[in-house]
Design a protein around this motif. Structure first.
Motif, mmCIF file in Angstrom:
data_model
loop_
_atom_site.group_PDB
_atom_site.id
_atom_site.type_symbol
_atom_site.label_atom_id
_atom_site.label_comp_id
_atom_site.label_asym_id
_atom_site.label_seq_id
_atom_site.Cartn_x
_atom_site.Cartn_y
_atom_site.Cartn_z
ATOM 1 N N LEU A 1 0.826 -1.210 0.000
ATOM 2 C CA LEU A 1 0.000 0.000 0.000
ATOM 3 C C LEU A 1 0.862 1.262 0.000
ATOM 4 N N TYR A 2 1.920 1.269 0.778
ATOM 5 C CA TYR A 2 2.816 2.432 0.797
ATOM 6 C C TYR A 2 3.431 2.651 -0.577
ATOM 7 N N PHE A 3 3.887 1.563 -1.216
ATOM 8 C CA PHE A 3 4.508 1.674 -2.527
ATOM 9 C C PHE A 3 3.510 2.191 -3.562
ATOM 10 N N VAL A 4 2.265 1.704 -3.497
ATOM 11 C CA VAL A 4 1.237 2.148 -4.453
ATOM 12 C C VAL A 4 0.896 3.619 -4.237
ATOM 13 N N ILE A 5 0.825 4.038 -2.989
ATOM 14 C CA ILE A 5 0.471 5.429 -2.689
ATOM 15 C C ILE A 5 1.643 6.367 -2.986
ATOM 16 N N ALA A 6 2.852 5.965 -2.625
ATOM 17 C CA ALA A 6 4.015 6.840 -2.789
ATOM 18 C C ALA A 6 4.486 6.927 -4.236
ATOM 19 N N GLN A 7 4.423 5.812 -4.972
ATOM 20 C CA GLN A 7 4.918 5.787 -6.349
ATOM 21 C C GLN A 7 3.960 4.981 -7.231
ATOM 22 N N PRO A 8 2.826 5.567 -7.580
ATOM 23 C CA PRO A 8 1.846 4.798 -8.362
ATOM 24 C C PRO A 8 2.367 4.407 -9.745
ATOM 25 N N ALA A 9 3.149 5.253 -10.393
ATOM 26 C CA ALA A 9 3.678 4.905 -11.717
ATOM 27 C C ALA A 9 4.670 3.742 -11.611
ATOM 28 N N GLY A 10 5.481 3.761 -10.597
ATOM 29 C CA GLY A 10 6.426 2.662 -10.383
ATOM 30 C C GLY A 10 5.721 1.356 -10.076
ATOM 31 N N ALA A 11 4.658 1.434 -9.276
ATOM 32 C CA ALA A 11 3.890 0.236 -8.950
ATOM 33 C C ALA A 11 3.216 -0.322 -10.200
ATOM 34 N N ALA A 12 2.684 0.548 -11.042
ATOM 35 C CA ALA A 12 2.043 0.099 -12.278
ATOM 36 C C ALA A 12 3.068 -0.546 -13.205
ATOM 37 N N GLY A 13 4.241 0.022 -13.280
ATOM 38 C CA GLY A 13 5.297 -0.569 -14.095
ATOM 39 C C GLY A 13 5.716 -1.932 -13.585
#
Length: 53
Positions: free
Chosen positions: A16-28
């Motif tokens: 959740l932290y990764f998705v909230i902090a870096q959504p473009a990175g999580a999508a990649g």
């Protein structure tokens, strides 16, 4: 508290932290994982087709 539950909650919190902090990175990352799974499935299908051909 069970260690398995604690690790599960920590993993969910990290995701959740990764998705909230870096959504473009999580999508990649998700896109890369899906691409890897697709390539692996195509390789298995190719192997099985070669065995039964």
């Amino acid at each position: 508290m069970d260690v398995k539950k604690l690790l599960t909650f920590a993993g969910i919190a990290l995701v959740l932290y990764f998705v909230i902090a870096q959504p473009a990175g999580a999508a990649g990352l998700v896109s890369n994982i899906i691409g890897f799974l697709r390539d692996a499935a195509e390789s298995v299908i190719s192997f099985v087709s070669s065995v039964f051909a």
